[in-house]
Enzyme design. Structure first.
Site, PDB file in Angstrom:
ATOM      1  N   HIS B 269       0.839  -1.206   0.000  1.00 11.43           N
ATOM      2  CA  HIS B 269       0.000   0.000   0.000  1.00 11.43           C
ATOM      3  C   HIS B 269       0.882   1.268   0.000  1.00 11.43           C
ATOM      4  O   HIS B 269       0.712   2.153  -0.850  1.00 11.43           O
ATOM      5  CB  HIS B 269      -0.904  -0.032   1.246  1.00 11.43           C
ATOM      6  N   GLU B 270       1.820   1.309   0.918  1.00 10.00           N
ATOM      7  CA  GLU B 270       2.686   2.498   0.993  1.00 10.00           C
ATOM      8  C   GLU B 270       3.588   2.593  -0.235  1.00 10.00           C
ATOM      9  O   GLU B 270       3.913   3.692  -0.698  1.00 10.00           O
ATOM     10  CB  GLU B 270       3.504   2.481   2.284  1.00 10.00           C
ATOM     11  N   GLU B 299      -4.783   7.862  -2.860  1.00 11.07           N
ATOM     12  CA  GLU B 299      -5.241   6.580  -2.305  1.00 11.07           C
ATOM     13  C   GLU B 299      -5.527   5.581  -3.432  1.00 11.07           C
ATOM     14  O   GLU B 299      -5.394   4.372  -3.236  1.00 11.07           O
ATOM     15  CB  GLU B 299      -6.488   6.821  -1.447  1.00 11.07           C
TER      16      GLU B 299
END
Lengths: 508, 508
Positions: B269-270, B299
């Protein structure tokens, strides 16, 4: 906006000045973190953005300090009824303000741009050991720095003015006398050591010492000395340094797998700097009363811990077993062996940063004398390599064979930092005087070091040096702490006794 | 100063505006490093100084943006003959300028001071699971934020105005429609999953997985995905995040020794966030053309890599052997087992940050709806816990038993961040649409993921999203990238197919 006007009327000019200075220092401390990050954490390709960020913060600091409002607040604060402490804080801001407002912005920019070009030129010149590549940049920086000094004070020796950027409150002629005393006594002492047959027991401490284990060792040393990890951290960096504030004073070190004592002493050195920073009063954070005095005093703190503690026999009585736990190959070494290894004089070393406690000062003196002559015009840039090599021969009995090992060894000229080096020696000299005074005040300090009780020494330093921030000027600080004027005597007595004993010298 | 005046005449207002904005962003990026350091590196007791430094940088940013000179440069730039790119950059600065100049400084200060008090109050309230302790702070922050919104635009719903702080260029009514579509379809789907008898194969992936080995695992994952270490780094942080610039985009993660897939997905995700940042054009650093679009788009990039890559069967075909090398206890697991473990729906989970890809959106919707009612005044603060718990029962079929697990679970209200949460869901929804478009353009994308060839996907994202910086507003960006309007359809098709298959649902 009525609320703001009211609160301005209520607070004194002094308070508003300190608020402004705190803002300035917050920006400077932010830049300090960015610089720490750049040297310790930043990925390789982060440089373009980081350079811009640092340059922006630096210009904001300059703008805040030199703004008209700062001048008005200074004038107003100076006419208020101030305590001695407050007056000292204002004195410090006034000095910075006067200096920075004297120099035109375009000169500051030109110096900054020239150093940006000079740095890669120095790197290339050093890699190829070719002073001529770097000479035009040195020439230009000398010229710009002479202009800079002239803006600040056209009537004084430019070196004297530049020296004040690093040591603003210790007169240069006094510094020069102290350094002359040191030169006079150390040159023959080093010569005698070169000629002596004494061989120190150092072999055990050379060999292969893995970096991982060295890191565990220096962490143990920081624990032993009482480094407060809740306000600091240890990392590695190509050029060890310490930075931060009283709330967060970090140290860095580096590891040479053949030299664990080097890493240990370097770490203790940075611990000394950090301990000074950590001893500044929390409640004055951001103002001169919560900032350290200048470079000589800072270096006195690092050198005191490195040389008077870390290189002492008492420390090795305490720490050798820990060292041997980490490196069983040294299990047979005695305290005396370790002490000798930590104090060996490197007779053939040409490089300042690898020098021992004694020859170190000759490296400083060479550059100090050459910088003075360069700035006065008595020495031409093209003649630097020869002048440099001659001085090494005179003071250390060795002659560099190339410029990389000679006048190109240090980065400082590419930064335009003329006048910086003497603070290194002055700090060491001051360390001896302070350590002697601490020894007078603390019952059996040597025994306490041997027992691992470092609180009394740290408390003494906190009380006599750290807690004052920049309240006292350098000479006043030394006098308050030791009861005497700043002198080279204690340092000279210390090295005469120590090295006389180690090398069986006649003078001892 | 003649030189400066000349150069001002030569450069366009646009250039001078961008220079000013770059300065502003340099300060913001410096604050970003300080904040990263605070969460990752800073010793515990560094907080008092760090808070001051960050507050100073924030006020300097505000001063630069809201200065008269910025307004004058904006006016002048807007009357110049600009390219489309330049006009877009000016549009972005204008929007920020108008917002920040509309809000009086004393209100900004009051909000900042109130959040400073609200944070410890929230921590205490959460620790004691007692909403009433926190209620007065929430009440006050709602009041202040209503005032804030009124200064910006007194004629609009305050929630709409606050939403624009996080998502300035996607209309709220559009966002609301998209979220309504999602709610309508997901609530029955989650209910069906709750009622289904299907048990996913997850046991193998629960147990003891040492943090050190998890770190080695996620580093391998970053290598596999092509994270450029020369422009980034991985560290641990209590709350994982990504930050930085195109020259230095860092990721953090955390390790729960019972849940290695959690750490892996969080890291991916990061990585997605960082990949966006790294895809911004170097040459526009510091200007809107070199800055990312807002939170929904950011996002979308993290969720695309996390959900569409990291939780895909193709990825596990590629990565399971590496996983098993690190954790031999999973040696018998099949790709299907790993895929199921990575996609398990946590039917009894009350905590957003521990939610799966499906129920996650219900956590968002609950808060979104409650915030809207709070700001409009339709819901009283004292009634929040009950309204919260009712909605959990309605959407997820579970009822929190206390406030800590209920309305106090997230920190955001104590920051006064109302309007933030929808961007989490909107990003996931956008990720599906973008991934579908990439799949159309890239031949056999699934096969490429299976083969560990991530360059085509990253290049597609760079070309269609990253390289534009903030040039396009959100809807335009989605349309340019996908050829269609922003819609929930792709997300709904994706989860319907995926979870229908995993849980043998009728709808699939």
């Amino acid at each position: 906006m009525a609320v703001e006007a009211d609160s301005e009327q209520e607070s004194s000019a002094y308070d508003r000045l300190m608020e402004r200075v705190t803002k300035l220092n917050n920006v400077g401390n932010a830049a300090g973190i960015l610089s720490w990050d750049q040297q310790v954490m930043m990925p390789d390709e982060g440089t373009p953005a980081r350079s811009q960020q640092l340059s922006t913060l630096s210009s904001i600091q300059h703008d805040i300090l030199t703004a008209e409002e700062t001048g008005e607040l200074l004038d107003a604060a100076e006419s208020e009824d101030l305590t001695d402490e407050q007056a000292a804080a204002v004195r410090e801001v006034r000095r910075d303000y006067e200096r920075q407002t004297s120099v035109p912005n375009n000169l500051v920019t030109e110096i900054s741009e020239t150093t940006s070009e000079a740095l890669p030129a120095w790197k290339e010149a050093k890699a190829e050991s070719d002073f001529e590549t770097f000479a035009p940049y040195l020439e230009k920086l000398l010229d710009l720095k002479r202009q800079y000094a002239e803006h600040i004070d056209p009537d004084r020796d430019p070196y004297e003015v530049l020296f004040e950027d690093f040591e603003p409150c210790l007169p240069l002629d006094q510094a020069e006398e102290i350094l002359a005393d040191v030169r006079e006594q150390l040159v023959p002492m080093i010569e005698e050591i070169r000629e002596s047959d004494t061989e120190l027991a150092v072999d055990t401490f050379h060999g292969e010492f893995p970096a991982d284990e060295q890191e565990a060792l220096v962490r143990d040393a920081l624990d032993t000395l009482g480094y407060p990890w809740e306000r600091g951290r240890l990392d590695t960096a190509p050029h060890p340094f310490s930075s931060g504030t009283q709330f967060d004073a970090r140290v860095t070190t580096r590891f040479d797998e053949s030299d664990p004592i080097g890493a240990l002493m370097s770490t203790i050195h940075e611990f000394g700097h950090a301990t000074y920073t950590l001893g500044l009063p929390d409640e004055h954070y951001g103002t001169p009363l919560g900032e350290s005095r200048d470079l000589s005093v800072h270096e006195s703190q690092s050198r005191l811990w490195e040389n008077h503690v870390g290189r002492s026999k008492a420390f090795w009585e305490l720490f050798l077993p820990t060292f041997q736990d980490h490196f069983p190959s040294t299990a047979d070494a005695s305290v005396e062996d370790a002490y000798e290894a930590a104090n060996q004089v490197f007779e053939d070393n040409l490089i300042r940063v690898e020098a021992d406690e004694l020859t170190y000062h000759m490296h400083i003196l060479v550059r100090f004398e050459i910088e003075r002559e360069l700035l006065s015009g008595d020495l031409a840039v093209e003649d630097v390599p020869e002048a440099w090599n001659d001085k090494y021969e005179e003071y250390l009995g060795i002659r560099p064979e190339n410029d990389a090992e000679g006048c190109l060894q240090d980065i400082h000229w590419s930064h335009g930092s003329f006048g910086y080096f003497p603070t290194y020696s002055l700090g060491s000299i001051m360390a001896s005087q302070l350590y002697d005074a601490a020894s007078e005040d603390i019952d059996d300090l040597e025994g306490k070091v041997r027992a691992g009780e470092f609180d009394p020494l740290r408390e003494w330093l906190r009380e006599n040096v750290h807690q004052h921030g920049a309240r006292y000027e350098t000479n006043d600080l030394v006098r308050e702490a030791t009861g005497e004027e700043f002198t080279a005597d204690y340092f000279l007595d210390y090295v005469t006794a120590k090295y006389g004993d180690l090398y069986d010298l006649d003078a001892a």
